[in-house]
Motif scaffolding. Structure first.
Motif, PDB file in Angstrom:
ATOM      1  N   SER A 188      -4.387  -1.796   1.409  1.00 14.44           N
ATOM      2  CA  SER A 188      -4.613  -3.056   0.704  1.00 14.44           C
ATOM      3  C   SER A 188      -5.998  -3.125   0.080  1.00 14.44           C
ATOM      4  CB  SER A 188      -4.425  -4.240   1.670  1.00 14.44           C
ATOM      5  OG  SER A 188      -5.368  -4.196   2.725  1.00 14.44           O
ATOM      6  N   ARG A 189      -6.893  -2.239   0.485  1.00 19.37           N
ATOM      7  CA  ARG A 189      -8.254  -2.259  -0.078  1.00 19.37           C
ATOM      8  C   ARG A 189      -8.272  -1.926  -1.563  1.00 19.37           C
ATOM      9  NH1 ARG A 189      -7.644   2.407   2.901  1.00 19.37           N
ATOM     10  NH2 ARG A 189      -8.334   4.390   2.030  1.00 19.37           N
ATOM     11  N   PHE A 190      -7.165  -1.383  -2.075  1.00 21.57           N
ATOM     12  CA  PHE A 190      -7.091  -1.064  -3.490  1.00 21.57           C
ATOM     13  C   PHE A 190      -6.573  -2.233  -4.319  1.00 21.57           C
ATOM     14  CE2 PHE A 190      -6.442   3.061  -1.281  1.00 21.57           C
ATOM     15  CZ  PHE A 190      -7.614   3.672  -1.696  1.00 21.57           C
ATOM     16  N   GLY A 191      -6.296  -3.347  -3.677  1.00 22.80           N
ATOM     17  CA  GLY A 191      -5.821  -4.515  -4.398  1.00 22.80           C
ATOM     18  C   GLY A 191      -4.321  -4.517  -4.577  1.00 22.80           C
ATOM     19  N   PRO A 192      -3.816  -5.465  -5.362  1.00 22.12           N
ATOM     20  CA  PRO A 192      -2.359  -5.587  -5.550  1.00 22.12           C
ATOM     21  C   PRO A 192      -1.748  -4.290  -6.075  1.00 22.12           C
ATOM     22  CG  PRO A 192      -3.498  -7.486  -6.448  1.00 22.12           C
ATOM     23  CD  PRO A 192      -4.562  -6.492  -6.119  1.00 22.12           C
ATOM     24  N   GLY A 193      -0.572  -3.983  -5.562  1.00 19.64           N
ATOM     25  CA  GLY A 193       0.089  -2.747  -5.951  1.00 19.64           C
ATOM     26  C   GLY A 193       1.174  -2.956  -6.988  1.00 19.64           C
ATOM     27  N   LEU A 194       2.108  -2.021  -7.031  1.00 22.88           N
ATOM     28  CA  LEU A 194       3.193  -2.053  -7.995  1.00 22.88           C
ATOM     29  C   LEU A 194       4.076  -3.275  -7.751  1.00 22.88           C
ATOM     30  CD1 LEU A 194       4.620  -0.192 -10.196  1.00 22.88           C
ATOM     31  CD2 LEU A 194       6.074   0.576  -8.312  1.00 22.88           C
ATOM     32  N   PRO A 195       4.337  -4.084  -8.766  1.00 20.91           N
ATOM     33  CA  PRO A 195       5.208  -5.247  -8.566  1.00 20.91           C
ATOM     34  C   PRO A 195       6.617  -4.817  -8.160  1.00 20.91           C
ATOM     35  CG  PRO A 195       4.033  -5.397 -10.665  1.00 20.91           C
ATOM     36  CD  PRO A 195       3.821  -4.010 -10.147  1.00 20.91           C
ATOM     37  N   GLY A 196       7.265  -5.658  -7.368  1.00 20.28           N
ATOM     38  CA  GLY A 196       8.663  -5.413  -7.044  1.00 20.28           C
ATOM     39  C   GLY A 196       8.923  -4.563  -5.833  1.00 20.28           C
ATOM     40  N   VAL A 197       7.874  -4.261  -5.040  1.00 18.53           N
ATOM     41  CA  VAL A 197       8.065  -3.484  -3.814  1.00 18.53           C
ATOM     42  C   VAL A 197       8.208  -4.438  -2.637  1.00 18.53           C
ATOM     43  CG1 VAL A 197       7.012  -1.849  -2.194  1.00 18.53           C
ATOM     44  CG2 VAL A 197       6.877  -1.432  -4.668  1.00 18.53           C
ATOM     45  N   LEU A 248       4.416   1.831  -2.167  1.00 20.62           N
ATOM     46  CA  LEU A 248       5.562   1.983  -1.272  1.00 20.62           C
ATOM     47  C   LEU A 248       5.125   2.225   0.172  1.00 20.62           C
ATOM     48  CD1 LEU A 248       7.950   4.227  -3.405  1.00 20.62           C
ATOM     49  CD2 LEU A 248       8.030   1.757  -3.111  1.00 20.62           C
ATOM     50  N   THR A 249       3.897   2.698   0.335  1.00 19.31           N
ATOM     51  CA  THR A 249       3.350   2.944   1.671  1.00 19.31           C
ATOM     52  C   THR A 249       2.992   1.605   2.306  1.00 19.31           C
ATOM     53  OG1 THR A 249       2.510   5.129   1.081  1.00 19.31           O
ATOM     54  CG2 THR A 249       1.438   4.012   2.923  1.00 19.31           C
ATOM     55  N   GLY A 250       3.786   1.157   3.256  1.00 19.66           N
ATOM     56  CA  GLY A 250       3.604  -0.180   3.821  1.00 19.66           C
ATOM     57  C   GLY A 250       2.625  -0.219   4.962  1.00 19.66           C
ATOM     58  N   ARG A 251       1.405   0.168   4.683  1.00 21.92           N
ATOM     59  CA  ARG A 251       0.369   0.183   5.721  1.00 21.92           C
ATOM     60  C   ARG A 251      -0.782  -0.726   5.304  1.00 21.92           C
ATOM     61  NH1 ARG A 251       0.305   4.116   9.472  1.00 21.92           N
ATOM     62  NH2 ARG A 251      -1.973   4.154   9.505  1.00 21.92           N
ATOM     63  N   PRO A 252      -1.368  -1.439   6.251  1.00 24.73           N
ATOM     64  CA  PRO A 252      -2.449  -2.373   5.911  1.00 24.73           C
ATOM     65  C   PRO A 252      -3.662  -1.701   5.290  1.00 24.73           C
ATOM     66  CG  PRO A 252      -1.743  -2.669   8.204  1.00 24.73           C
ATOM     67  CD  PRO A 252      -1.020  -1.486   7.676  1.00 24.73           C
ATOM     68  N   ASP A 253      -3.910  -0.428   5.637  1.00 25.26           N
ATOM     69  CA  ASP A 253      -5.127   0.222   5.166  1.00 25.26           C
ATOM     70  C   ASP A 253      -5.112   0.539   3.674  1.00 25.26           C
ATOM     71  OD1 ASP A 253      -3.176   2.131   5.503  1.00 25.26           O
ATOM     72  OD2 ASP A 253      -4.438   3.576   6.540  1.00 25.26           O
ATOM     73  N   LEU A 292      12.760  -1.123  -2.103  1.00 25.95           N
ATOM     74  CA  LEU A 292      12.466  -1.371  -0.695  1.00 25.95           C
ATOM     75  C   LEU A 292      11.935  -0.097  -0.055  1.00 25.95           C
ATOM     76  CD1 LEU A 292      14.296  -3.782  -1.426  1.00 25.95           C
ATOM     77  CD2 LEU A 292      15.429  -3.522   0.802  1.00 25.95           C
ATOM     78  N   SER A 293      11.000  -0.249   0.878  1.00 26.60           N
ATOM     79  CA  SER A 293      10.485   0.885   1.646  1.00 26.60           C
ATOM     80  C   SER A 293       9.983   0.363   2.988  1.00 26.60           C
ATOM     81  CB  SER A 293       9.362   1.606   0.889  1.00 26.60           C
ATOM     82  OG  SER A 293       8.248   0.744   0.697  1.00 26.60           O
ATOM     83  N   TYR A 294       9.644   1.276   3.875  1.00 25.34           N
ATOM     84  CA  TYR A 294       9.266   0.899   5.233  1.00 25.34           C
ATOM     85  C   TYR A 294       7.847   0.363   5.348  1.00 25.34           C
ATOM     86  CZ  TYR A 294      13.201   3.552   7.292  1.00 25.34           C
ATOM     87  OH  TYR A 294      14.430   4.026   7.661  1.00 25.34           O
ATOM     88  N   TYR A 295       7.681  -0.625   6.225  1.00 30.82           N
ATOM     89  CA  TYR A 295       6.362  -0.857   6.800  1.00 30.82           C
ATOM     90  C   TYR A 295       6.006   0.383   7.627  1.00 30.82           C
ATOM     91  CZ  TYR A 295       6.328  -5.893   5.758  1.00 30.82           C
ATOM     92  OH  TYR A 295       6.319  -7.109   5.130  1.00 30.82           O
ATOM     93  N   HIS A 296       4.741   0.798   7.526  1.00 28.86           N
ATOM     94  CA  HIS A 296       4.202   1.929   8.295  1.00 28.86           C
ATOM     95  C   HIS A 296       4.785   3.280   7.876  1.00 28.86           C
ATOM     96  CE1 HIS A 296       1.880  -0.543  11.096  1.00 28.86           C
ATOM     97  NE2 HIS A 296       2.896  -1.384  11.054  1.00 28.86           N
ATOM     98  N   GLY A 297       5.372   3.339   6.673  1.00 28.67           N
ATOM     99  CA  GLY A 297       5.767   4.631   6.136  1.00 28.67           C
ATOM    100  C   GLY A 297       4.608   5.237   5.365  1.00 28.67           C
TER     101      GLY A 297
END
Length: 443
Positions: free
Chosen positions: A164-173, A157-162, A141-146
């Motif tokens: 997402s341009r790199f596509g799906p991230g690490l599973p399980g976050v 882990l960085t919960g920022r919309p910007d 778990l990690s913060y949105y906007h961290g």
């Protein structure tokens, strides 16, 4: 001091053909030298650095003890075969870091940067649970906007919309909301936001299934929320939630560590000891790429094979590099022996009330030691400029020769520990002029 347009920097004519480093634009500066807390660019213009580079150069750009240590190491052992052993500077630095950390932290793993430190903490969290017969505990778990770094895992882990341009991230976050976001987005009173945010974290752990959650990674003070400082009891509540459900608590102290809060680490500032601490930035004073993950005794124990061999494989080629370790060792010793915590507190006492006064009617200050975030009031602006107000104010400062950071509706400052009273007053004067440009004078 009148505003000055940033002079065009004399980049090589064919720079665009081969330069892929960032930032690079028509506004980019080409820095050539630095001394104290001032930098010079290729045009000869001087800049007063009120950001410590980026929370890094806490002892300024000409710290003799660190440069001497690096020079000595360069002429003694610039590199060692990492598959076959370590070096004295790395071992001594690990011991110094453990001694500086809260009680219960007993081991340190050196890495090259903050992103690697976060990645190492995630790996250790999963390894810890696997070694205790819980291999399904893999979620983090990690913060949105961290913000936690630029490698793929830390970026997830960085919960920022910007990102997402790199596509799906690490599973399980899985992302959760910090108190500051509850206050801003849902008008939750500050006296209730910490309690509610901690309760929401607990509900999230329960909804995901406690037996699937390995760790919670948080910034004690959230940089990309304009230095959002949590309510006083929040982190203690989070510690209790994690303990109830067997979830490891990880502090990302890349920004807050090494005296920034007026204590060695934010963990001591808030009186909460995490299971893992990710530290970097000021660890070397900016004289070498360096970071570390610090481990509580029970976490470090999983690296012991039982026959005396301790390993954190796979590792990185330059992890615990002698040059970087020498810089870090000198920086940590200089930090302690130079009584820099006293200097941080004195400089903070001088700056904070004046910053609050400057922001009256323009925004509100968030302050912890020498970490300052100003949440700006867009509605009070009179400049008619385009783009986020934080960027506009940072640009107005840069045009006057002052380096801060601005984004969205905030700006942040983090002066070096060696900033003099006169330099602090100069920072305030320039910032005040820039605020007058954006918000109008006479406030």
């Amino acid at each position: 001091m009148p505003a000055q347009e940033t002079a065009a920097t004399p980049w090589p004519a064919d720079m665009s053909a081969y330069c892929f480093e960032v930032p690079h634009s028509e506004d980019s500066l080409l820095f050539t030298s630095a001394k104290g807390i001032r930098l010079s660019d290729a045009t000869g213009r001087s800049y007063l650095d009120a950001l410590s580079g980026v929370f890094v150069t806490c002892f300024g750009y000409d710290c003799g003890p660190i440069t001497q240590a690096v020079d000595d190491q360069l002429h003694t052992l610039p590199f060692n075969p990492p598959l076959h052993g370590a070096n004295r500077a790395a071992l001594d630095l690990a011991a110094e870091l453990v001694d500086l950390a809260p009680d219960g932290i007993t081991a340190a793993k050196l890495v090259n940067g903050g992103s690697e430190s976060v990645e190492a903490a995630v790996r250790l969290s999963r390894l810890y649970h696997r070694s205790h017969g819980n291999p399904d505990r893999v979620k983090v778990l990690s913060y949105y906007h961290g913000y936690h770094g630029a490698t793929f895992g830390s970026l997830t882990l960085t919960g920022r919309p910007d990102v997402s341009r790199f596509g799906p991230g690490l599973p399980g976050v899985v992302h959760v909301w910090p108190p500051d976001c509850l206050e801003e987005f849902w008008d939750v009173p500050r006296e209730k936001s910490g309690e509610l945010a901690a309760a929401m974290i607990e509900r999230t752990i329960e909804a995901e299934g406690p037996d699937s959650v390995a760790a919670l990674v948080v910034e004690p003070v959230i940089h990309l929320r304009g230095m959002a400082v949590p309510p006083e009891d929040y982190l203690a509540r989070v510690r209790e939630v994690c303990d109830r459900h067997g979830v490891l608590l990880v502090f990302d102290e890349i920004v807050t560590g090494f005296g920034r809060t007026g204590h060695p680490f934010a963990a001591q500032h808030f009186g909460v000891t995490p299971d893992l601490m990710c530290v970097g930035k000021g660890i070397s004073g900016g004289y070498a790429p360096l970071a570390a993950v610090l481990m509580h005794e029970r976490i470090a124990a999983v690296l012991d094979s039982g026959d005396g061999k301790v390993s954190f494989a796979p590792s990185h080629t330059y992890a615990a590099n002698p040059m970087a370790a020498a810089a870090g060792l000198a920086a940590v010793r200089h930090f302690r022996e130079g009584d820099h915590l006293t200097k941080v507190r004195a400089l903070s006492a001088h700056l904070e009330p004046r910053l609050r006064e400057l922001l009256t009617g323009r925004g509100r200050l968030r302050a912890t030691g020498l970490l300052y975030g100003a949440k700006l009031d867009e509605g009070a602006a009179v400049d008619g400029g385009r783009g986020p107000i934080g960027e506009r104010l940072a640009r107005a400062c840069l045009n006057r020769g002052l380096i801060i950071r601005g984004q969205d509706d905030w700006v942040v400052l983090a002066p070096a520990f060696v900033t003099t009273r006169a330099e602090a007053d100069e920072i305030l004067t320039i910032l005040g002029e820039a605020l007058d440009e954006i918000f109008g004078a006479g406030r």
